[in-house]
Scaffold this active site. Structure first.
Site, PDB file in Angstrom:
ATOM      1  N   SER A 139       0.854  -1.270   0.026  1.00 38.47           N
ATOM      2  CA  SER A 139      -0.110  -0.006   0.034  1.00 38.47           C
ATOM      3  C   SER A 139       1.050   1.272  -0.021  1.00 38.47           C
ATOM      4  O   SER A 139       1.625   1.516  -0.776  1.00 38.47           O
ATOM      5  CB  SER A 139      -1.165  -0.023   1.210  1.00 38.47           C
ATOM      6  OG  SER A 139      -2.078   0.947   1.039  1.00 38.47           O
ATOM      7  N   ASP A 279      -2.076   5.921  -3.528  1.00 36.78           N
ATOM      8  CA  ASP A 279      -1.098   5.236  -2.967  1.00 36.78           C
ATOM      9  C   ASP A 279      -0.503   4.228  -3.795  1.00 36.78           C
ATOM     10  O   ASP A 279      -0.914   3.982  -4.751  1.00 36.78           O
ATOM     11  CB  ASP A 279      -1.244   4.854  -1.271  1.00 36.78           C
ATOM     12  CG  ASP A 279      -2.575   3.711  -1.441  1.00 36.78           C
ATOM     13  OD1 ASP A 279      -3.005   3.642  -2.611  1.00 36.78           O
ATOM     14  OD2 ASP A 279      -2.834   3.062  -0.690  1.00 36.78           O
TER      15      ASP A 279
END
Length: 490
Positions: A139, A279
């Protein structure tokens, strides 16, 4: 002689597998440890995550793939494929191939997507015949970290109960052996990513386009490269892209949703209508308005929720968020006749509460936004398209919409690095820190909030203080951080 793995495979293939029965088979076939696992739980708030070469390795990914396959098969009762995707990290190829080997050793077929956003894996899992999905990504974490996220057949994060079954198998550390008759196959299915891109545009076809809008996208050298700019362009927007290449050395480094500075500057430099920062795996997004002001998940939830409420499409006027949601957001939503339910931090907890309450909309301040109408996982691209369409339909700028929404309470968030995993996860046992929290809560009363928690994705303890004014927030944040540093991170 029949191997332990073959016995477990045969048990699942026979079609009579149950959770209790599988546990019995696991317990009767434990062998000496082949991999080293921490004493604390392996699964965090967003799957398994850690530094490559320390926690995460190819042997561990192989084992995770196998046991995930065993557990998914035991609950599905039939052979169906698993969808596998990855982000751009240098270690993602290694982990994806090792995990695929484990899944195929468990007898499952793997559909490999290659580079794609996490919500792409979740979406394709939910609309296909897949038994589950797996994403290799950490992430928003730095390039040296990586992670493994596992999804159920519905595209939602795997339940804690099923995660526990996988971990039970991992801690037995059986040697993985298989034979030709039981092996699955690995297939490249990269063309399916286009299906996800088409699905993103579908809600606005013949309704809304983004013509006349200038949008800046920060792709963070990650999983949204190429795809996000093309989708926005096909929706009619003029697109300016930052960090739009797959770069495993630079993913999330001073860019993306955790570093908005370059996006803020670019939005102002190009006189853009708005900007979006993703992200590394594009399951979250933060926005920037034309003035360069950051727009976090609280504002996105408020604006999206208000739009749904005005259309009479929001059940019980309910939004689910976490303990991190700002008090200003909560009070403003209540003034609109809405209700906010808070959960622990982590989109899996938001997802669980949404399922429990029947809520349509939920998410986190960090930019994970879930809308059950489209699926049960955070989707940065879908969220960005929704916010852009809301701005277009409103006829005013994002800055004006934010000005009309709510004022936040001053909120400070500090991360204290605590390398010792056991000390970090058991920080509640530290009396001096607990005493400091109690003192701060008593001093602020109902005009502020304190949240101290161990991150589920990074080796840090997060200290959040929300207060009636910035001076109080700063004072109590410094006091609490000092106690955490002194007693937990010497």
């Amino acid at each position: 002689m029949v191997s332990s793995i073959t016995r477990i495979q045969n048990y699942v293939i026979d079609g009579a597998a149950t959770s209790d029965g599988l546990a019995t088979v696991l317990e009767s076939n434990f062998a000496p440890s082949l991999i080293s696992l921490p004493a604390t739980p392996l699964f965090g708030t967003d799957g398994i995550r850690g530094k490559v070469g320390e926690l995460l390795s190819a042997p561990l990914a192989l084992q995770i793939g196998f046991w995930a396959g065993v557990v998914l098969r035991s609950h599905a009762g039939q052979l169906r494929p698993v969808i596998l995707g990855q982000d751009s990290r240098n270690s993602s190829d290694m982990l994806a191939m090792a995990l695929s080997a484990g899944l195929t050793a468990a007898g499952l077929e793997v559909w490999y997507l290659g580079l794609c956003p996490t919500p792409c894996v979740a979406y394709l899992t939910s609309v296909s015949e897949a038994i589950g999905g797996v994403m290799i990504s950490a992430s928003h974490n730095p390039p040296e970290d990586n992670g493994i996220k596992i999804f159920g057949a519905n595209g939602g994060k795997l339940s804690q109960a099923l995660q526990a079954e996988i971990e039970k198998g991992l801690r037995g550390n059986l040697p993985i052996t298989s034979n030709v008759s039981n092996c699955g196959r690995h297939y490249s299915r990269r063309e399916l990513v286009k299906d996800y891109g088409e699905a993103l545009k579908r809600p606005w076809q013949n309704k809304v386009n983004l013509q006349g809008m200038k949008v800046v996208l920060d792709l963070a050298w990650g999983a949204a490269v190429g795809l996000a700019p093309s989708v926005f362009a096909e929706m009619g927007a003029e697109v300016i892209s930052l960090h739009n290449a797959a770069d495993g050395d630079r993913i999330n480094v001073n860019c993306g949703s955790t570093h908005l500075e370059m996006l803020q500057a670019a939005v102002q430099e190009h006189n853009a209508d708005l900007g979006f920062a993703f992200d590394g795996d594009a399951d979250r997004v933060l926005a920037v308005d034309p003035t360069g002001r950051p727009v976090n998940g609280d504002y996105i939830l408020y604006l999206w929720g208000l739009h749904l409420k005005q259309q009479n499409q929001l059940p019980d006027n309910l939004i689910v968020s976490t303990v991190m949601a700002n008090l200003g957001f909560e009070k403003a939503w209540q003034q609109q006749g809405g209700k906010l339910i808070r959960t622990a931090v982590g989109d899996q907890y938001v997802q669980a509460e949404m399922i429990k309450t029947g809520a349509m909309l939920g998410g986190e301040q960090s930019g994970h936004i879930l809308c059950s109408h489209y699926g049960m996982t955070g989707d940065g691209l879908l969220t960005a398209l929704h916010l852009a369409s809301l701005v277009k339909q409103s006829g005013v700028s994002l800055a004006e919409l934010i000005d009309q929404s709510f004022q936040t309470y001053p909120q400070l968030l500090r991360n204290v690095r605590v390398v010792d995993r056991d000390r970090r996860l058991n920080w509640q046992n530290c009396t001096p820190v607990q005493q400091a929290i109690a003192l701060a809560e008593k001093a602020m009363g109902d005009t502020g909030r304190i949240l101290v928690r161990a991150s589920g994705t990074e080796p840090v303890i997060r200290v959040m203080v929300e207060a009636a004014n910035a001076e109080l927030a700063n004072y109590w944040t410094n006091e609490l951080v000092a106690q955490v540093q002194q007693h937990l991170a010497p």
